[in-house]
Design an enzyme around this catalytic site. Sequence first.
Site, PDB file in Angstrom:
ATOM      1  N   ASP A 128       0.798  -1.222   0.000  1.00 50.75           N
ATOM      2  CA  ASP A 128       0.000   0.000   0.000  1.00 50.75           C
ATOM      3  C   ASP A 128       0.840   1.287   0.000  1.00 50.75           C
ATOM      4  O   ASP A 128       1.559   1.567   0.967  1.00 50.75           O
ATOM      5  CB  ASP A 128      -0.923   0.021   1.227  1.00 50.75           C
TER       6      ASP A 128
ATOM      7  N   GLU B 173      -4.532   2.182  -2.795  1.00 55.00           N
ATOM      8  CA  GLU B 173      -5.801   2.699  -2.257  1.00 55.00           C
ATOM      9  C   GLU B 173      -5.640   3.878  -1.303  1.00 55.00           C
ATOM     10  O   GLU B 173      -6.595   4.594  -1.049  1.00 55.00           O
ATOM     11  CB  GLU B 173      -6.603   1.581  -1.572  1.00 55.00           C
ATOM     12  N   ASN B 174      -4.421   4.065  -0.764  1.00 52.37           N
ATOM     13  CA  ASN B 174      -4.198   5.199   0.146  1.00 52.37           C
ATOM     14  C   ASN B 174      -3.222   6.214  -0.425  1.00 52.37           C
ATOM     15  O   ASN B 174      -2.602   6.966   0.323  1.00 52.37           O
ATOM     16  CB  ASN B 174      -3.632   4.693   1.480  1.00 52.37           C
TER      17      ASN B 174
ATOM     18  N   ASN C  50     -10.657  -0.896   0.638  1.00 55.53           N
ATOM     19  CA  ASN C  50     -11.838  -0.282   1.231  1.00 55.53           C
ATOM     20  C   ASN C  50     -11.851   1.236   1.089  1.00 55.53           C
ATOM     21  O   ASN C  50     -12.885   1.871   1.271  1.00 55.53           O
ATOM     22  CB  ASN C  50     -11.957  -0.687   2.710  1.00 55.53           C
ATOM     23  N   HIS C  51     -10.713   1.860   0.759  1.00 60.81           N
ATOM     24  CA  HIS C  51     -10.677   3.317   0.611  1.00 60.81           C
ATOM     25  C   HIS C  51     -10.747   3.780  -0.847  1.00 60.81           C
ATOM     26  O   HIS C  51     -10.732   4.980  -1.103  1.00 60.81           O
ATOM     27  CB  HIS C  51      -9.403   3.884   1.248  1.00 60.81           C
TER      28      HIS C  51
ATOM     29  N   HIS D  87      -7.197  -7.727  -0.114  1.00 59.58           N
ATOM     30  CA  HIS D  87      -7.111  -6.584   0.792  1.00 59.58           C
ATOM     31  C   HIS D  87      -7.999  -6.876   2.001  1.00 59.58           C
ATOM     32  O   HIS D  87      -9.224  -6.742   1.934  1.00 59.58           O
ATOM     33  CB  HIS D  87      -7.580  -5.337   0.041  1.00 59.58           C
TER      34      HIS D  87
ATOM     35  N   HIS E  98      -3.444  -4.166   3.086  1.00 53.87           N
ATOM     36  CA  HIS E  98      -4.329  -3.419   3.989  1.00 53.87           C
ATOM     37  C   HIS E  98      -3.742  -3.193   5.384  1.00 53.87           C
ATOM     38  O   HIS E  98      -3.953  -2.131   5.966  1.00 53.87           O
ATOM     39  CB  HIS E  98      -5.706  -4.074   4.128  1.00 53.87           C
TER      40      HIS E  98
ATOM     41  N   HIS F  86      -0.603  -3.000   6.320  1.00 52.12           N
ATOM     42  CA  HIS F  86       0.538  -2.080   6.225  1.00 52.12           C
ATOM     43  C   HIS F  86       1.797  -2.516   6.975  1.00 52.12           C
ATOM     44  O   HIS F  86       2.760  -1.758   7.010  1.00 52.12           O
ATOM     45  CB  HIS F  86       0.157  -0.668   6.694  1.00 52.12           C
TER      46      HIS F  86
HETATM   47 FE   FE2 Z   1      -7.233  -0.700   3.283  1.00 55.91          FE
END
Ligand code: FE2
Length: 280
Positions: A32, A63-64, A91-92, A174, A199, A201
């Site tokens: 990520d 995603e981040n 999810n983001h 994820h 996810h 991290h």
């Molecule tokens: Fe996530």
Amino acid sequence: MIDDPDSAVYRVRVAPLEAMNGNICRILMIGDVVSAVGTEKLTAVLPRLKKEYAADVTVVNGENAAVGNGLTRQAAEQIFSAGADCITGGNHTFRRREFYEYLDASEFCLRPENYGESAPGRGICIVDKGSVRVGVVNLLGTVFMEPLENPFDCMDRALEALRGEVHFTVVDFHAEATAEKRAMGFYLDGKVAAVAGTHTHVQTADEQILPCGTAYITDLGMTGPVQSVLGVEPSLAIEKMRTHLPVRFQNPDGECLLQGVCIDVDKQTGKAVHIERISV
Ligand code: FE2
């Protein structure tokens, strides 16, 4: 060994090049990317890493990658410019409405497939490098996460869709729960070349080739700031956990790591022959 000029501490171990032959396809899966500091790190390191590893296909979880979190067109374009063939999400991914149009238009910027057809974008793509066609599937876990379609059932459909279209498939799962990720690894053992968790991290030390030839790791780790709580300024994470009040998260500056794995896959059998962690 690659010495990272940005870091006196972290080193990359080089994968065994003797494993490389005409049948071997080398995949980089990168964890990520967090905020602007993460995309800067990716831009600085990934091109060199791809060259040193002679990577055929590179998959990056983004995603981040936007400042704040979620993903924006600008951050996605930076990740592709750094050398990603495919960006996976989580999810983001849907955090920013203005990004939905880009998701619909981009073949290689994925969101989890189990969000279903009514959500923007797609969760499956085929990276075609001429000599090799690699399926990429992005899934979201449902333990401690959104109550989406069961990812195991969703994966069955994804494999059916990719059947006969690709040499092999890799999966970015994820998810929050270690058990759900490991269960997915064993569920897909022998059916896909790799299952990489994202996810959480923090890179896990459980990389392995499962009994039927699937490369597996519970979490790829993060491309983001070392002195942080999953990419967030520690004092803000502490404030959030102590007070449970809304806190605007920020990402600290300072040394960053790029983390992920390098996986060698025999494209004739579709089985992984080697996996190793990268942390640079
Ligand atoms: Fe996530």
